[in-house]
Design an enzyme around this catalytic site. Structure first.
Site, PDB file in Angstrom:
ATOM      1  CB  CYS A  69      -0.817   0.049   1.184  1.00 13.35           C
ATOM      2  SG  CYS A  69      -1.926   1.212   1.234  1.00 13.35           S
ATOM      3  CB  THR A  99     -31.307   3.960   4.955  1.00 17.38           C
ATOM      4  OG1 THR A  99     -29.830   4.104   4.704  1.00 17.38           O
ATOM      5  CG2 THR A  99     -32.085   5.195   5.477  1.00 17.38           C
TER       6      THR A  99
END
Length: 426
Positions: free
Chosen positions: A64, A323
């Protein structure tokens, strides 16, 4: 949100892209920044330059370059020796000795034993104290999981950095501040069945189907409960099946010399814990858990960090806005628990009170491929994987998934490391 940005800028002198993506979920970001600030800048067992160098070692394990770059700058800023950046062999022997722990935690934490801990604590002049080792373990697991978030969300370098204007694969560039790069590994296309052209109606249908399954599972759970034997069988089945959720191995490339300078044994990577007939005992949370064992051990040896980590785990696990895509007033607890427990299942960790049969009903194959890639080999994550799951969900919901992935991964690594330390101590 603005207050969080101001605090982050004051602490780090920058507003990085990780923060800008995490701010979709301000409650989590606040906890994350508080924890990271404590680990890197507040009083602790390790000197400041050691902390950033350990961050570099951990991020480099997953190639990374984004995180490596950030911490090279920070390492030099706090007075770190530039020679250490020429390769791990130029760092003090004490840090070199941490290499074995770094690679096992990053790729195969279930192989960690008390003997690995003993080697670090009893190496005469280069030995670690228990408090230092706890600090190092928390840093390693923090940056392994943050590498997962960086690749999982496709985070690119900041606009003023080299590569910030390009459309290279996420988190990957040929440039690094100390000439460390992870190269372009050409794994843009992974083994996921082509989805072809998918209409909005079909995607909407996916959301409805998932919600219906969640509702049915809740109703079935209320009606009847499987026996302990059946629950154990379902766990073993899911653990075994997780081995076949995989990406292409033919295209695997070794990291370049530039990135590998920060770690040893470049060929060492993720392998499924029960491949090739090798059996590793299941890690039962009832025998060693974060809440009952790990938390107190960390807090005792590195005060306040156990509390900070515990708060961060709880926020990630319980975070909900009720949601799903365009639907409101939805109880997502069943889905969140399935994602968390699937990750732990991939690491061989079992909850006796969970029915692992729920995972196959809630997580489809493309989602499982994404989860496993982000958690186990994040450097292989592609935009195609990201796009192929939950096609009608909001970007913020996909970021929310990544928060679950990285915290479940971090806790899994910590459980194996802290259990090994506890066994050494007892």
């Amino acid at each position: 949100m603005h207050a969080l940005f101001a605090d982050s800028f004051a602490a780090l002198g920058r507003l990085d892209n990780v923060t800008l993506v995490m701010v979709f979920h301000p409650q989590y970001l606040e906890s994350f920044l508080k924890t990271q600030h404590y680990l890197l800048q507040m009083d602790g067992p390790l000197p400041l330059h050691y902390r950033h160098y350990i961050g570099i070692m951990a991020a480099a394990r997953h190639q990374c370059s984004y995180l490596v770059n950030l911490h090279v700058n920070d390492f030099l800023h706090v007075g770190g020796d530039p020679k250490w950046l020429n390769g791990l062999e130029n760092a003090p022997q004490k840090l070199q000795n941490l290499g074995e722990l770094n690679k096992i935690l990053a790729h195969r934490p279930w192989l960690l034993t008390k003997e690995h801990i003993e080697q670090l604590l009893k190496t005469e002049e280069h030995s670690w104290s228990l408090a230092e080792l706890i600090h190092a373990v928390v840093l390693l697991t923090h940056y392994h999981s943050l590498a997962s978030f960086t690749f999982g969300c496709g985070i690119s370098p900041e606009i003023h950095c080299d590569g910030g204007h390009t459309f290279r694969p996420p988190s990957v560039s040929n440039y690094c501040i100390c000439d460390i790069a992870n190269g372009n590994h050409g794994t843009d296309e992974m083994q996921i069945s082509p989805t072809g052209s998918i209409s909005t109606a079909e995607s909407l249908c996916e959301v409805e189907v998932l919600m219906e399954k969640m509702k049915q599972l809740q109703e079935c759970r209320d009606e009847e409960e499987a026996s302990q034997e059946e629950m154990a069988t379902r766990f073993e089945r899911e653990k075994r099946e997780s081995m076949f959720v995989y990406f292409s191995e033919e295209e695997e490339l070794a990291p370049t010399r530039d990135v590998s300078r920060h770690f040893e044994d470049t060929s060492y990577g993720y392998k499924d814990f029960s491949r090739h007939g090798m059996h590793v005992p299941t890690f039962r949370v009832q025998d060693y858990s974060w809440e009952d064992h790990g938390y107190s051990l960390v807090n005792r040896l590195y005060p306040d960090v156990g509390q900070l980590l515990d708060e961060k785990f709880h926020i990630a696990y319980n975070l909900t806005y009720h949601t799903m895509a365009m639907h409101k007033d939805v109880d997502t607890s069943t889905l969140r628990r399935a994602i968390w427990n699937y990750i732990h299942c991939m690491f061989g960790i079992r909850y006796d009170d969970y029915d692992y049969g729920e995972i196959n009903q809630l997580l489809d194959r493309s989602f499982k491929v994404y989860i496993k890639t982000v958690v186990c080999t994040p450097e292989k994550t592609t935009k195609r994987m990201y796009d192929s799951f939950w096609r009608q969900f909001k970007q913020s919901e996909k970021v929310h998934v990544n928060l679950l992935l990285i915290e479940a991964r971090m806790q899994a690594e910590l459980l194996y490391a802290l259990r090994a330390i506890t066994r050494y101590m007892t």
